[in-house]
Design an enzyme around this catalytic site. Sequence first.
Site, PDB file in Angstrom:
ATOM      1  N   MET A  13     -30.620  43.691  63.461  1.00 41.84           N
ATOM      2  CA  MET A  13     -31.151  45.013  63.784  1.00 41.84           C
ATOM      3  C   MET A  13     -31.645  45.783  62.552  1.00 41.84           C
ATOM      4  O   MET A  13     -32.180  46.879  62.691  1.00 41.84           O
ATOM      5  CB  MET A  13     -30.101  45.858  64.519  1.00 41.84           C
ATOM      6  CG  MET A  13     -28.775  46.047  63.799  1.00 41.84           C
ATOM      7  SD  MET A  13     -28.720  47.409  62.604  1.00 41.84           S
ATOM      8  CE  MET A  13     -28.841  48.817  63.691  1.00 41.84           C
ATOM      9  N   TYR A  14     -31.499  45.216  61.352  1.00 40.79           N
ATOM     10  CA  TYR A  14     -32.021  45.893  60.166  1.00 40.79           C
ATOM     11  C   TYR A  14     -33.544  45.829  60.197  1.00 40.79           C
ATOM     12  O   TYR A  14     -34.147  44.764  60.048  1.00 40.79           O
ATOM     13  CB  TYR A  14     -31.517  45.242  58.886  1.00 40.79           C
ATOM     14  CG  TYR A  14     -30.043  45.442  58.586  1.00 40.79           C
ATOM     15  CD1 TYR A  14     -29.258  46.339  59.318  1.00 40.79           C
ATOM     16  CD2 TYR A  14     -29.426  44.745  57.560  1.00 40.79           C
ATOM     17  CE1 TYR A  14     -27.917  46.528  59.036  1.00 40.79           C
ATOM     18  CE2 TYR A  14     -28.080  44.930  57.270  1.00 40.79           C
ATOM     19  CZ  TYR A  14     -27.333  45.814  58.010  1.00 40.79           C
ATOM     20  OH  TYR A  14     -26.001  45.986  57.718  1.00 40.79           O
ATOM     21  N   ASN A  15     -34.149  46.982  60.409  1.00 43.30           N
ATOM     22  CA  ASN A  15     -35.608  47.086  60.465  1.00 43.30           C
ATOM     23  C   ASN A  15     -36.181  46.107  61.495  1.00 43.30           C
ATOM     24  O   ASN A  15     -37.205  45.456  61.261  1.00 43.30           O
ATOM     25  CB  ASN A  15     -36.229  46.833  59.087  1.00 43.30           C
ATOM     26  CG  ASN A  15     -37.568  47.531  58.917  1.00 43.30           C
ATOM     27  OD1 ASN A  15     -38.139  48.044  59.878  1.00 43.30           O
ATOM     28  ND2 ASN A  15     -38.072  47.548  57.700  1.00 43.30           N
TER      29      ASN A  15
END
Length: 342
Positions: free
Chosen positions: A61-63
Site C-alpha cells: 500500500m506504499y504509494n
Amino acid sequence: MKYSQLGNSGLIVPRLTIGTMLFGGEGDFFGLKYSITQDDANKLVARALDAGINFFDTANMYNNGRSEEMLARALGNRRAESLISTKIGFRAGNAPSETGISAKQIIEQCEKSLRRLGTDYIDVLLLHLEDPITPIDEISRGLEILTMQGKIRYSGVSNFQAWKTGALAHVQLQWGRSPIISAQMHYSLLNRSIEEEFIPMAQHYGIGLMVWSPLSSGFLTGKYTRENPNPDGARLNTFDLQLFDREKSYDVVDVVLRIAQKHQTSATAIALAWLMTKPVCSTIIVGVSKMSQFADNLAAIDISLDEHDLEELETVSHVPQRYPTVFLGMADAIYRKMIRFK
C-alpha cells in the site's frame, strides 16, 4: 554494520533496515510526502548496501505499490545480496474482498507484490494490520501455503495486539506450520506501551521486533521544541498519528540531547542506540526524507550507552504499569530472586 537474528530464526539481519514508505517523488499519503525520487532511491539503496545494510522494508500500500516497484529498480542486480520484507492487509483494490488478510487475499496480494518487486520470493512477508473477521486458522493456512510454495521464506505481523499475535503463533506451532518470526511494531523512547504485554509475548514465542518510527516521526531528533512546536517542513505538521504525549516528550528529548552532547553525536543516534540495547529488537527501520539523514542513522551503530545514560533514559521515559501487569511486582520474593529469564 552489526547484525542480529530475526527472532528465533536463522535469518541474520542488520541492526538497521531501510524503510521505503517515502519512495515516490511526488504526491502524499494523508499529508505524508513521497519525497524520495527514483534517483534518490538508487543512491540510498547503493549506499546502504555498501554500508552493510542489506534489509529493505516496503508494503503493497506504499504509494499504491509504487514503492515496491522503485525498490526493485534500485536493487537491480543486487537482489541476491539483499533481504526484502513487504506487508499486506490494507485495502488494495475496489472489490469488497480486496482488503484484509483472508487466505485468498494473502495469496493474491503476495503474488502481486512479487511481480512489482521483480523477484521469485519475499524474504519476510508481514501482515500489516489485524483483520476483524478472518479466523486465525485461515490466516495461518494462507501463510503456510505461500511458504510451502517457496514464495515467502518467513512471515510475521505488524500492528497486531499481543493476544492475537500470540494466538497466531500458537496455531502455527499447534499445526506444525512455519512459525512467525517477526513483528513490525512502533517502539521508541516516546512510546513504550508494547513493553507491558506485547514484548513478553514476543519473547515467549521467539518473535523479533522490526521497529518502525523509532524517532517518533522525527520528534526525537530535537527539531521540535516548546518554543517552536511546528518547525517549517516538519512531518508532524501534516502527518501526525498521535502516538505520544507531546508535553512529556519534550522532557525526554531534553535528556536525549544532553546525552548526545556527552557522546558528541546526534539525538537521532542516541534514540536509536537505546533501542539497540533491547534484546527483543532485531532490527530498526529507518526512513530518510533526504540523504543527509543517513549518516545520523548509521552513527547509532557505534554508540555505547553506559549505565548512567540508560538509567536517565529509562527514568524520563518511564510508563507506569497498568492492571494486571502491576501485580507482577507482588510476586513472592523468593521467586523474584530466582528469575533468570525475563
